[in-house]
Structures are given as structure tokens and as C-alpha cells.
Design a protein around this motif. Sequence first.
Motif, PDB file in Angstrom:
ATOM      1  N   GLY A 101       0.809  -1.213   0.000  1.00 56.03           N
ATOM      2  CA  GLY A 101       0.000   0.000   0.000  1.00 56.03           C
ATOM      3  C   GLY A 101       0.846   1.269   0.000  1.00 56.03           C
ATOM      4  N   VAL A 102       0.190   2.377  -0.196  1.00 58.88           N
ATOM      5  CA  VAL A 102       0.873   3.663  -0.346  1.00 58.88           C
ATOM      6  C   VAL A 102       0.158   4.697   0.508  1.00 58.88           C
ATOM      7  CG1 VAL A 102       1.554   5.453  -1.984  1.00 58.88           C
ATOM      8  CG2 VAL A 102       1.379   3.074  -2.737  1.00 58.88           C
ATOM      9  N   GLU A 103       0.935   5.587   1.124  1.00 55.94           N
ATOM     10  CA  GLU A 103       0.352   6.713   1.837  1.00 55.94           C
ATOM     11  C   GLU A 103       0.472   7.928   0.931  1.00 55.94           C
ATOM     12  OE1 GLU A 103      -1.339   5.642   4.235  1.00 55.94           O
ATOM     13  OE2 GLU A 103      -1.903   7.616   4.980  1.00 55.94           O
ATOM     14  N   LYS A 104      -0.521   8.757   0.951  1.00 50.74           N
ATOM     15  CA  LYS A 104      -0.552   9.967   0.103  1.00 50.74           C
ATOM     16  C   LYS A 104       0.773  10.717   0.194  1.00 50.74           C
ATOM     17  CE  LYS A 104      -3.494  14.004  -0.564  1.00 50.74           C
ATOM     18  NZ  LYS A 104      -4.696  14.671  -0.067  1.00 50.74           N
ATOM     19  N   GLY A 105       1.347  11.067  -0.956  1.00 49.90           N
ATOM     20  CA  GLY A 105       2.574  11.847  -0.983  1.00 49.90           C
ATOM     21  C   GLY A 105       3.846  11.030  -0.838  1.00 49.90           C
ATOM     22  N   ALA A 106       3.711   9.712  -0.838  1.00 50.25           N
ATOM     23  CA  ALA A 106       4.892   8.864  -0.677  1.00 50.25           C
ATOM     24  C   ALA A 106       5.863   9.059  -1.837  1.00 50.25           C
ATOM     25  CB  ALA A 106       4.484   7.393  -0.597  1.00 50.25           C
ATOM     26  N   TYR A 107       5.338   9.278  -2.996  1.00 51.43           N
ATOM     27  CA  TYR A 107       6.181   9.586  -4.155  1.00 51.43           C
ATOM     28  C   TYR A 107       5.346  10.391  -5.141  1.00 51.43           C
ATOM     29  CZ  TYR A 107       3.791   5.355  -5.758  1.00 51.43           C
ATOM     30  OH  TYR A 107       2.840   4.418  -6.056  1.00 51.43           O
ATOM     31  N   THR A 108       6.005  10.948  -6.143  1.00 54.69           N
ATOM     32  CA  THR A 108       5.293  11.761  -7.120  1.00 54.69           C
ATOM     33  C   THR A 108       4.201  10.923  -7.764  1.00 54.69           C
ATOM     34  OG1 THR A 108       7.532  12.426  -7.616  1.00 54.69           O
ATOM     35  CG2 THR A 108       5.777  13.503  -8.885  1.00 54.69           C
ATOM     36  N   GLY A 109       3.016  11.416  -7.737  1.00 53.73           N
ATOM     37  CA  GLY A 109       1.918  10.669  -8.352  1.00 53.73           C
ATOM     38  C   GLY A 109       1.079   9.921  -7.340  1.00 53.73           C
ATOM     39  N   ALA A 110       1.613   9.770  -6.124  1.00 51.08           N
ATOM     40  CA  ALA A 110       0.817   9.104  -5.092  1.00 51.08           C
ATOM     41  C   ALA A 110      -0.085  10.138  -4.436  1.00 51.08           C
ATOM     42  CB  ALA A 110       1.729   8.429  -4.066  1.00 51.08           C
ATOM     43  N   ASP A 111      -1.150  10.508  -5.151  1.00 48.78           N
ATOM     44  CA  ASP A 111      -1.970  11.603  -4.639  1.00 48.78           C
ATOM     45  C   ASP A 111      -3.119  11.102  -3.775  1.00 48.78           C
ATOM     46  OD1 ASP A 111      -3.103  10.385  -6.758  1.00 48.78           O
ATOM     47  OD2 ASP A 111      -3.300  12.186  -8.004  1.00 48.78           O
ATOM     48  N   GLN A 112      -3.157   9.828  -3.539  1.00 45.05           N
ATOM     49  CA  GLN A 112      -4.200   9.253  -2.691  1.00 45.05           C
ATOM     50  C   GLN A 112      -3.626   8.091  -1.895  1.00 45.05           C
ATOM     51  OE1 GLN A 112      -7.485   8.112  -5.149  1.00 45.05           O
ATOM     52  NE2 GLN A 112      -8.961   9.111  -3.808  1.00 45.05           N
ATOM     53  N   SER A 113      -4.060   7.948  -0.659  1.00 48.66           N
ATOM     54  CA  SER A 113      -3.634   6.780   0.109  1.00 48.66           C
ATOM     55  C   SER A 113      -4.435   5.570  -0.343  1.00 48.66           C
ATOM     56  CB  SER A 113      -3.893   7.004   1.602  1.00 48.66           C
ATOM     57  OG  SER A 113      -3.166   8.119   2.037  1.00 48.66           O
ATOM     58  N   ARG A 114      -3.775   4.430  -0.432  1.00 47.62           N
ATOM     59  CA  ARG A 114      -4.549   3.216  -0.745  1.00 47.62           C
ATOM     60  C   ARG A 114      -3.900   1.987  -0.108  1.00 47.62           C
ATOM     61  NH1 ARG A 114      -1.651   0.971  -5.123  1.00 47.62           N
ATOM     62  NH2 ARG A 114      -0.410   2.557  -6.175  1.00 47.62           N
ATOM     63  N   PRO A 115      -4.742   1.040   0.261  1.00 43.39           N
ATOM     64  CA  PRO A 115      -4.199  -0.169   0.887  1.00 43.39           C
ATOM     65  C   PRO A 115      -3.559  -1.075  -0.166  1.00 43.39           C
ATOM     66  CG  PRO A 115      -6.565  -0.383   0.608  1.00 43.39           C
ATOM     67  CD  PRO A 115      -6.199   0.995   0.127  1.00 43.39           C
ATOM     68  N   GLY A 116      -2.600  -1.878   0.261  1.00 42.13           N
ATOM     69  CA  GLY A 116      -2.008  -2.860  -0.644  1.00 42.13           C
ATOM     70  C   GLY A 116      -2.767  -4.179  -0.581  1.00 42.13           C
ATOM     71  N   ARG A 117      -2.276  -5.154  -1.347  1.00 33.76           N
ATOM     72  CA  ARG A 117      -2.969  -6.453  -1.411  1.00 33.76           C
ATOM     73  C   ARG A 117      -2.993  -7.154  -0.052  1.00 33.76           C
ATOM     74  NH1 ARG A 117      -3.161  -8.076  -7.186  1.00 33.76           N
ATOM     75  NH2 ARG A 117      -2.645  -6.118  -8.222  1.00 33.76           N
ATOM     76  N   PHE A 118      -1.915  -6.941   0.728  1.00 34.77           N
ATOM     77  CA  PHE A 118      -1.884  -7.577   2.052  1.00 34.77           C
ATOM     78  C   PHE A 118      -3.057  -7.112   2.902  1.00 34.77           C
ATOM     79  CE2 PHE A 118       2.355  -9.464   1.817  1.00 34.77           C
ATOM     80  CZ  PHE A 118       2.190 -10.536   2.678  1.00 34.77           C
ATOM     81  N   GLU A 119      -3.260  -5.790   2.925  1.00 35.20           N
ATOM     82  CA  GLU A 119      -4.368  -5.274   3.735  1.00 35.20           C
ATOM     83  C   GLU A 119      -5.705  -5.746   3.185  1.00 35.20           C
ATOM     84  OE1 GLU A 119      -4.298  -1.081   5.166  1.00 35.20           O
ATOM     85  OE2 GLU A 119      -2.337  -1.108   4.170  1.00 35.20           O
ATOM     86  N   ARG A 120      -5.805  -5.797   1.853  1.00 33.92           N
ATOM     87  CA  ARG A 120      -7.076  -6.216   1.276  1.00 33.92           C
ATOM     88  C   ARG A 120      -7.365  -7.688   1.567  1.00 33.92           C
ATOM     89  NH1 ARG A 120      -5.993  -4.249  -4.490  1.00 33.92           N
ATOM     90  NH2 ARG A 120      -7.567  -5.800  -5.027  1.00 33.92           N
ATOM     91  N   ALA A 121      -6.306  -8.459   1.812  1.00 35.93           N
ATOM     92  CA  ALA A 121      -6.503  -9.893   2.093  1.00 35.93           C
ATOM     93  C   ALA A 121      -6.722 -10.148   3.584  1.00 35.93           C
ATOM     94  CB  ALA A 121      -5.297 -10.678   1.601  1.00 35.93           C
ATOM     95  N   HIS A 122      -6.812  -9.087   4.365  1.00 34.70           N
ATOM     96  CA  HIS A 122      -6.916  -9.235   5.821  1.00 34.70           C
ATOM     97  C   HIS A 122      -8.018 -10.233   6.214  1.00 34.70           C
ATOM     98  CE1 HIS A 122      -6.426  -8.195   9.991  1.00 34.70           C
ATOM     99  NE2 HIS A 122      -7.717  -7.920  10.097  1.00 34.70           N
ATOM    100  N   GLY A 123      -7.657 -11.187   7.053  1.00 35.04           N
ATOM    101  CA  GLY A 123      -8.616 -12.213   7.470  1.00 35.04           C
ATOM    102  C   GLY A 123      -8.690 -13.370   6.497  1.00 35.04           C
ATOM    103  N   GLY A 124      -8.152 -13.174   5.283  1.00 37.03           N
ATOM    104  CA  GLY A 124      -8.261 -14.205   4.252  1.00 37.03           C
ATOM    105  C   GLY A 124      -6.907 -14.760   3.829  1.00 37.03           C
TER     106      GLY A 124
END
Length: 549
Positions: free
Chosen positions: A303-326
Motif C-alpha cells: 500500500g501507499v500513503e498519500k505523498g509517498a512519491y510523485t503521483g501518489a496523490d491518494q492513500s490506498r491499501p495494498g494487497r496484504f491489507e485487502r486480504a486481511h482475514g483471508g
Amino acid sequence: MSNELPDLPALDDLQELLRFEPEEGRIWLAEERMVLLRSSELQALRKEMIESLGIDRAKGLLIRMGYIAGQRDADTARRLRPDAPMFETFSVGPQSHMMTGQVKVVPVSMDVDETSKTFHGVFEWQHSFEAEIFLAEYGVSYEPVCWSQIGYASGFTTRFTGRQILFRELGCMGCGEKVCRIEGRPVEEWDDAEELLRYYRPDRIADQLFTLQSQVTALRENLTAEQSFGDLVGCSAKFLKVRELLARAAESKVTVLLLGETGVGKDMFAKALHQGSPRRDKPFIAVNCAAIPADLIEAELFGVEKGAYTGADQSRPGRFERAHGGTLFLDEVGELSPQAQAALLRVLQESELERLGDTRTRKVDVRLVAATNEDLEEAVRQGRFRADLLYRLNVYSVTVPALRERIDDVPELARHFVDKYSSLHGKILRGITDRAMAMLRDYHWPGNIRELGNIIERGIILADNGGQIEASHLFPQAMPSSVSEAPNEAELNQLAERLLEQGCELSALEQVLIDRAMERAGGNISRAAKLLGLTRATLDYRLKKRASP
Ligand SMILES: [Zn+2]
């Protein structure tokens, strides 16, 4: 007699009863005439019995056959070791079973009281011949298959104790176990005594043959239906073994590493593992590490936190977070960049991660399934893969067999793909011709199941609606459209090289060519001759010459 069992006694005395009179055409065990049979003969007999009488009747016949042999041997036991301790006298049964080459018996526990006539015994059977011939003929069974042997154990013990004792198999080599395990008890102590006893009563075979045969067919179809699970289709021993290994891993959270060639369906197995696990209602997220550019993989996974690099204008979870519990499935895990490997290792060790550009730590609960067709140990030696990560991934590794190692599954898989793709392409087809199926079985499948799926899909597109998928729909390149279209010289040279390497002689090659041509021509000599570029008379002459050498 308690549970502390001594070893089986020496069996020299029993062996001495066995006498060969080769010149007289007779073999004796004490007073009884014996016959030495090939197990392949019994395999053929058993097959015929099953096919003409149905499984149930064949089973009954074999149980009763063994029962008679067991009773005879109980009499021999009393005569041979009259004054020995009870266990030694009893051992004549197991030992006779061993000496006649049927099975190796290892007593596990035995409680016998000769006055009250109680009996309870558990034995292990190793290399059962009946399980072996069943496996050779039919593959893994859902029910125990050592019928005559179980009849023998029941017959022997019943006569020996003077009370009706019935044995049953708790586990059987024929069901894919390493050994068989049998248990004997007085008949009334079995809950389903009536069901067991049925096999010990003679029955009249003449009637109901057709009914039984249709029952066998129905049973077989049920077996096939039960053996498929989602896209996991198969009944070969190798396939069932893998499925069993995965089923065992499903309950826990253990990290599973799937190994195997490209195209063997590791993704399907990963999905089945998820579906068989307590996490089945939670997400299953699949990532192909080779398909994501190295500089993006970390952002994708963690996942990425907003402003982590040029173009990362929104925070978003990575696949690990999306698989939480699964379950998270990382395919081609050998392709991960060194940074991604380090981050993955941390998640595995700590169950927590940080998004790129984030300072917060997040807890994740994810079951990881990784897959690779690479030799990761070699990758470690070459410094491309972290040894500590491999150690973490390699807790429970399962190798998915190549399709050519489970060729018996090809027909079922092919039918599965026909169903799947014909609805996709809006076609109604009457299956696959026998010849096309034979070619599918003969092919060596370098691209494994994925290739099979592709070939079937192409066949469906080429086949006429309402018709069958023919060999030429599946392997157009292997079918010259006419004889005049001769294969090119390079191909011929290659073929010749291969044949010479295998030591194929010209006469053998000629025979094979003629046989195949006759087969293709449906036995019509003129047509076969045309395929071979010969006149009818020439081929006729060669066929006759061969028939009378
Ligand atoms: Zn068995």
C-alpha cells in the motif's frame, strides 16, 4: 491375553508343511492341495467378477472364498501347534496368510478369553496383494478392497474361537493409505452387524444382473462427481495425494509453498486451499509477482500513503491489507525485488506492515500461499533470493504434479474444459471423439493444464455446433490435410534422428506405420494403402507376409 503382544513365532513348522511335487503337478500344504497363481490372473478374474456381477456380489463371493480358506487354516493351527501358548497357535492364521504371499500381518493388539470366548483384535496389513491388484486396475478406491483377505481373517478367527467373529478394514492401502488396518470383534458387537453378515451368506447370482450392472455404473458416476472440486478435477493417485496434503494444511494458518511447472494450476490449488479453510468467507487475493514491475511491487503489496512519491496523490491499501482475514496468493514469488523480499519477510515475522511513505504500523492477519516454478534454493545460492525468506516460506511445501504425471486425469479435465468453454462460446457440443481423446492422452503436455485448456478452447471454436470435437480440431498441425502434402525435410530429419536415438529398427517402424494407417482407415486396405503411398496390392502383400512369417 493382554495388549502386550509378543512377536509372531518362527514359522518353520508351517513352512515345512508346504511341499512342492513339481514332477507330479501338485503342491501341498499339509493335507491340502494348493495352487500357485499369478496375481495378474486374480486381477483379471476379479475385474470380470466386478464387471459381470457388480461390486457388491463380487465382494461377497471373494469374502466367502477367503472365509473357507480361513476356516481350514484354523484346523491346521490346532493340529500344528496343539500345546503352544494360545497366541502362537493363533499365529498360524496370520503366518499362513503371509506364507501364501497374500499380505504381511503385524499384530497390533489382541484380547482373547478362551473360556468366555471374547475376542478383540487389531492387526496391520502391509503390502496387501488384493489392494495392489485393485489399485492396478481401478486406482484409488473410496472403500476398503481387501475382500478375500478380510473373509479369511473372519473365517479363521470364527473357527478358532468357536464364536462368530467378523473383521473389517479400518483403513486400506486400496484407499491410498500406506497399510491396511483391520479390526475383529464378535459379530453382535458391530453396530452394522446385519450389513456385514450379508456378505457371508451365499446368494443366487443368476437374477438381477442387469440391475446390478446399472447400479455399478451409477456408483461410478457418483464417484467421479465427488472427485471434482471447483476447477480441481481428477482422480489419479498423484492428484489425490496433493489434494489430501492441502486439505491437511487448510485448517491451520501455516504458510504453504506450491511448487511445480508452469501451467500445472498452482493458482487453482491455492484457491481450493482457501476455500477449504476457515477463511473461506474472507477475501482471496492473488498477485502475480512477475506481472508487476519491480518498482511498483512494494506499493502493490503493502500500500501507499498519500505523498509517498510523485503521483501518489491518494492513500490506498495494498494487497496484504485487502486480504486481511483471508488468503494472499503470491505467484512467481521468486521474482520479488530485494526490497520487496525484505518487506515480505517482516510481515511474515511480525504480522504487521507499513504502507510506503507511512510511519504507522498496521496489523494484518493473512494466510500466505506462495508459488514458484523456480528452484528457490538455487536462487538463494545465486544471491537472488533471501535465505531467511525461503526458510519462512518453505514451512509446508507441496509439489503440484505435471499433467503428464497424472495423464489419467486428462479425460475428466478435458470434459470439464469442454463444459466451461462451450457455454462461454455459446456452443452446444456432443463431447470429444474417442480418437481425439486418445490423442489428448498421448500428448506430453509441456504447457500442462493451461495448455490443455487452450487446446480444448480452440477445439470448441473449430468444431461444428451440435457436433463433436475431433482430433483435427485439437491438433490441426499434426494432421496433414491430404497425403500429397508431405511433411517437410527438416521435420523428417528430426523424426529420423529421434527414432535412431531410440534404437528403432526399420522393420518395426514399417509395422507401426502400417498399423496406424490401417487404424486410421478403419481397417480398409485400399484407404490405408493410399495413406501410405502404396498400391493396394503391395500393402495387401505386406500384411499377408506379416500374418504368416
Ligand atoms: Zn486393504
